[in-house]
Every structure is written in C-alpha cells, then in structure tokens.
Design an enzyme around this catalytic site. Structure first.
Site, PDB file in Angstrom:
ATOM      1  N   CYS A  44       2.788  -9.671  -1.597  1.00 22.14           N
ATOM      2  CA  CYS A  44       1.806  -9.877  -2.661  1.00 22.14           C
ATOM      3  C   CYS A  44       0.413  -9.432  -2.227  1.00 22.14           C
ATOM      4  O   CYS A  44      -0.335  -8.833  -3.003  1.00 22.14           O
ATOM      5  CB  CYS A  44       1.779 -11.344  -3.084  1.00 22.14           C
ATOM      6  SG  CYS A  44       3.338 -11.945  -3.749  1.00 22.14           S
TER       7      CYS A  44
ATOM      8  N   ARG B 287       8.550 -11.781  -9.665  1.00 20.53           N
ATOM      9  CA  ARG B 287       7.811 -10.569  -9.329  1.00 20.53           C
ATOM     10  C   ARG B 287       8.055  -9.616 -10.490  1.00 20.53           C
ATOM     11  O   ARG B 287       8.776  -8.626 -10.365  1.00 20.53           O
ATOM     12  CB  ARG B 287       8.234  -9.951  -7.996  1.00 20.53           C
ATOM     13  CG  ARG B 287       7.225  -8.893  -7.505  1.00 20.53           C
ATOM     14  CD  ARG B 287       7.651  -8.221  -6.211  1.00 20.53           C
ATOM     15  NE  ARG B 287       7.699  -9.109  -5.086  1.00 20.53           N
ATOM     16  CZ  ARG B 287       6.633  -9.559  -4.406  1.00 20.53           C
ATOM     17  NH1 ARG B 287       5.418  -9.211  -4.807  1.00 20.53           N
ATOM     18  NH2 ARG B 287       6.769 -10.352  -3.368  1.00 20.53           N
TER      19      ARG B 287
END
Length: 212
Positions: free
Chosen positions: A52, A129
């Site tokens: 991330c 995600r």
C-alpha cells in the site's frame, strides 16, 4: 446466516456508484462532491503496509498526470482518520512524498461493504484491494481487484480512464494495449445489413479502424 445480507447483488459495471459521506485526510467529503469529474476510488487493506505504501507513493508522484486528464483520486481503508494522517506524515518524512489527494476513513466498513469490497459477514478487511473508475455522471465504468501481495499499476489506471474518455468522445472502442495517439476501432455492427454493408470494400466487417 443472515439471508438479507447475503442476497445483496454485487456491483457491476454500469451501476450507479453508492453514495457516501465521510471524514477524509482533506476534510469531509461526499461522493456527490466529485460529480462532473472522472474519479478513481481505490481501497487498500491497511495503512503502514509495504504494498500500500508503494502504491500511494506512486499515485502521489503521478498526481499531475491524473490532473491533466481531469481525473480525481480518492483512497479508502477501514483505518481511522488519525491512522491515515500518521501514515501520510511518515511517508512524507521517510520518502519525501506528500500525498495530497483525500483518503477516506471507513472504520465501520460500511462503504467497503456497499461497494462489494467485503462480504457483509467478513470478520476483517483482508479482501480489500479494489479500484473503481466512476464517470462524471456517477456511474461505475470499470472495476479491478488485486490480491493482497500484488500492487496495482498506476500507469494502467491512467491508461484505463483515458481509454474510457476517448471511447466516449469518439464513439468507438480501444484495441488491446491502446495508448494516446493510437488508432481506435469502430463499434461492431449489430445487424446483418450493417455487416454486409461494411464488407463491401474487402476489409474485415468486424475489425475496422475508426476514421478520424
């Protein structure tokens, strides 16, 4: 098992994007604030995680490219606003990168659930995600999902939204690997008469470049 929760239909391309209002790192935001603009809403599993962090650094560095095509960025995770702020401060201090686009907090997982990123009965945010391209009318035009251990491509996100914009503008389609300046394709005919008419010049009736 809660039948009401499990019977909710998953979002699909062409659906209106679910509305929401929430706190972000840039103040309170609502989805309606982005109406009239192209928006990339992308979720990440957690702050302070390696994949991330790499994504947010890359998105921040590409901010000017997104601005140039009129596309706004909006991040989201179930972490709190204060966790977001601490993470962005750490990114700035350690990597010299300032993330200027807003990141939504979703501690109740209400937004993630509404967008189908999570099963309503999921115990945590491990599946998140996901990315959603939302057009100026608030309609979902594309979706992508990645596993936890594979980062998204910022270049592909840019290419995808530009392809959607150009296809809308010229009424055609974009071929595999299309980039700015490449030929587009005519839409496929939907009747036998149109197919026969297109085949009269000897070219493939189902595969033709769009004339500018």
């Amino acid at each position: 098992m809660n039948d009401t929760n499990t019977s909710v239909r998953a979002l699909r391309i062409g659906d209106p994007a679910p509305e929401f209002r929430a706190r972000t790192t840039c103040g309170e935001r609502a989805l309606a604030d982005f109406r009239g603009k192209w928006l990339l809403l992308f979720a990440h599993p957690a702050d302070f995680t390696p994949v991330c962090t790499s994504e947010f650094i890359s998105f921040a560095k590409a901010q000017d490219k997104f601005d140039a095509i009129g596309r706004k960025l909006l991040g989201l995770s179930i972490d709190s606003l204060y966790s977001h702020l601490a993470w962005l401060r750490d990114i700035h201090e350690r990597f010299g990168v300032t993330v200027t686009f807003p990141i939504v907090e979703d501690p109740s997982m209400a937004i993630a659930t509404a967008y189908g990123m999570l099963d309503p009965l999921a115990p945590d945010a491990g599946a998140i995600r996901a990315s959603y391209v939302i057009d100026p009318q608030g309609v979902i035009r594309a979706m992508s999902w990645y596993p936890l251990n594979v980062g998204r491509s910022v270049d592909e996100q840019l290419r995808l939204v530009r392809a959607l914009q150009v296809a809308d503008e010229y009424g055609g389609s974009t071929p595999e690997g299309w980039h700015e300046g490449m030929p587009m394709l005519e839409l496929a005919p939907t009747s036998l008469d149109a197919a026969l008419q297109r085949g009269q010049d000897g070219a493939a009736w189902y595969f033709r470049e769009l004339k500018s």
